[in-house]
Design an enzyme around this catalytic site. Structure first.
Site: not given
Length: 269
Positions: A143, A123
């Site tokens: 995730e 990210e």
């Protein structure tokens, strides 16, 4: 390199006109911590405010880039660096700024990745400009495998940086990607022998540092601000960014140096 402050989990150094930020928690594969986030944000601010800095290199210590969020802390076992809680209270957005979700440095950011660059690491990567990786580096957004959401910006940014089919596969499978596969889908630009990503990133930074800093910053700003515009809107915005650069002393110095067959001396003027 010259040491320049930082925190216990974020090393700040200067290499000429390049600010080098190193995620420094190798025992945890540089998983995110409060000291790391505070150090990162302070590093971005230093680069923004210091005109002597022309580029930034972001890397990780100990053969890893970043393994993402500290899952032990998320499970309730506490996160290191409680002494930084006051910084988070003063600016509740600090962690998003540190991860480049809510902040974009005006100087170019080159990422040098070795080892794990997963979850929050991938990210943060999406907030950087130029990306280099060692051939054994690993990428991915894990995730969903943990029942979590990649809330650092990936559901928005990834589809704008790589083809949507690849973005959705990365987001929905939670599987790891090799450096060569990440390069193939356009997530990173260079794959180099292991242990040389920082060297390559610094070499790219030196090329940027040799260019006119006002021009470099205007070009970066134009690329991002026009990304979601129509072509007509973007071309108009480009003129507003670009024409003032031609009126600078640096632009005249660049032309003069070319004519005189010498290296230009730019003064941000």
């Amino acid at each position: 390199m010259e040491q320049r402050g930082g925190t216990e989990h974020l090393t700040v150094q200067r290499e000429g006109a390049t600010l080098v930020l190193t995620l420094n928690r190798p025992e945890a594969k540089n998983a995110l911590s409060l000291p790391m986030l505070v150090g990162l944000y302070d590093g971005w601010l230093e680069a923004d405010e210091d005109d002597a800095i022309r580029s930034i290199v972001l890397t990780g210590a100990g053969g890893s880039f970043c393994a993402g969020m500290d899952l032990k802390a998320l499970a309730g076992k506490g996160m290191e660096g409680e002494q930084y809680r006051d910084r988070m209270k003063a600016d509740p957005d600090l962690h998003w700024k540190a991860m480049l979700r809510h902040h974009r440095p005006r100087k170019p950011v080159i990422t040098a990745v070795e080892g794990h660059c997963v979850a929050g690491g991938t990210e943060i990567l999406q907030g950087t400009d130029i990306r280099v990786a060692g051939e054994s580096a690993t990428f991915g957004l894990f995730e969903v495998k943990r029942g979590l959401f990649p809330i650092g910006g990936s559901t928005v940014r990834l589809q704008r940086q790589i083809p949507r089919t690849h973005a959705l596969e990365m987001l929905l499978t939670g599987r790891p990607y090799s450096a060569s596969e990440a390069q193939g889908i356009g997530l990173i630009g260079h794959v180099v022998p292991d242990g040389t990503a920082l060297e390559k990133a610094l070499a790219i930074a030196e090329q940027i540092n040799a260019c006119g800093p006002l021009a470099v910053e205007a070009v970066k700003a134009s690329v991002y601000e026009t990304a979601e515009m129509t072509e007509t809107e973007g071309l108009a915005a480009e003129l507003k960014r670009g024409w003032p650069v031609f009126d600078t002393a640096d632009a005249k110095e660049g032309a003069r140096a070319f004519a005189e067959k010498r290296a230009p001396v730019y003064r941000r003027a």
